[in-house]
Design a protein around this motif. Structure first.
Motif, short mmCIF file in Angstrom:
data_model
loop_
_atom_site.label_atom_id
_atom_site.label_comp_id
_atom_site.label_asym_id
_atom_site.label_seq_id
_atom_site.Cartn_x
_atom_site.Cartn_y
_atom_site.Cartn_z
N ASP A 1 0.83 -1.21 0.00
CA ASP A 1 0.00 0.00 0.00
C ASP A 1 0.86 1.26 0.00
OD1 ASP A 1 -2.40 -1.32 -0.15
OD2 ASP A 1 -2.94 -1.04 1.95
N ASP A 2 1.99 1.23 0.71
CA ASP A 2 2.89 2.39 0.74
C ASP A 2 3.45 2.69 -0.65
OD1 ASP A 2 2.50 2.73 3.45
OD2 ASP A 2 4.32 1.65 4.02
N GLU B 1 0.65 4.17 -2.68
CA GLU B 1 0.45 5.56 -2.27
C GLU B 1 1.50 6.47 -2.89
OE1 GLU B 1 0.20 6.16 1.96
OE2 GLU B 1 -1.54 4.85 2.13
N ARG C 1 0.75 9.63 -5.16
CA ARG C 1 1.26 10.97 -4.84
C ARG C 1 1.95 11.57 -6.06
NH1 ARG C 1 2.20 8.87 0.24
NH2 ARG C 1 4.30 8.18 -0.26
N TYR D 1 -7.64 8.68 -2.35
CA TYR D 1 -6.98 7.42 -2.01
C TYR D 1 -5.72 7.63 -1.16
CZ TYR D 1 -10.19 5.66 -5.45
OH TYR D 1 -11.35 5.34 -6.12
N LEU D 2 -5.42 8.88 -0.85
CA LEU D 2 -4.23 9.19 -0.06
C LEU D 2 -4.62 9.63 1.35
CD1 LEU D 2 -2.28 11.22 -2.75
CD2 LEU D 2 -1.84 8.88 -2.01
N PRO D 3 -3.71 9.41 2.31
CA PRO D 3 -4.01 9.88 3.67
C PRO D 3 -4.10 11.40 3.68
CG PRO D 3 -1.81 8.90 3.55
CD PRO D 3 -2.44 8.74 2.21
N ALA D 4 -4.84 11.92 4.63
CA ALA D 4 -5.01 13.37 4.74
C ALA D 4 -3.66 14.04 4.98
CB ALA D 4 -5.96 13.70 5.88
N ARG E 1 2.82 13.42 3.49
CA ARG E 1 1.62 14.15 3.88
C ARG E 1 1.77 15.65 3.73
NH1 ARG E 1 0.74 12.36 9.68
NH2 ARG E 1 3.00 12.28 9.61
#
Length: 151
Positions: A49-50, A53, A57, A92-95, A135
């Motif tokens: 997943d990383d 991500e 990004r 789909y990305l963290p806040a 982030r």
């Protein structure tokens, strides 16, 4: 396949059924980038997943840069289209970190690492960027770290 990659595939199917052409095209592009990265590796393996991500990004960053270029060229409609695609991918990305959270994180990392002056910029950035984990924009982080180390 990672759970994030599976989610992209599932959402693509839903977008196709809903006849959402923008979402379908955007998700197809993202899935293609993920597949390309998987094949480009020395062995065809599933991505974490990383890793997915990180690919997303990069896709978001490309959309931001394209939107800026279109705006500079007076092509607002294309810029808006790029930003709409960016928004789909950002789901789909963290806040991201807000300014206060980022500043607190930088202050903590600089204090914990004993970074005090401009000569510590390289090691400080490496440590801060590891904590930020995508982030926040690297340019923003760099400017903040530089100002903190300058005094």
């Amino acid at each position: 396949m990672s759970s994030l990659a599976e989610r992209l595939q599932t959402d693509l199917t839903a977008a196709m059924k809903a006849r959402d052409s923008r979402r379908t095209a955007t998700l197809r592009s993202a899935i293609a980038a993920v597949k390309e990265a998987r094949v480009a590796g020395s062995e065809a393996k599933d991505l974490s997943d990383d890793e997915v991500e990180a690919i997303l990004r990069a896709q978001v960053k490309r959309r931001d840069e394209a939107a800026e270029a279109f705006r500079d060229g007076g092509r607002d409609e294309q810029a808006d289209s790029e930003l709409a695609e960016r928004a789909i991918l950002a789901e789909y990305l963290p806040a991201g970190l807000d300014d206060a959270e980022l500043e607190a994180l930088v202050d903590r990392v600089l204090a914990d690492g004993g970074f005090t002056g401009p000569s510590d910029m390289g090691p400080a950035m490496k440590t801060v960027m590891a904590e930020v984990a995508g982030r926040a924009d690297g340019k923003v982080v760099s400017g903040l770290v530089k100002s903190k180390l300058a005094g």
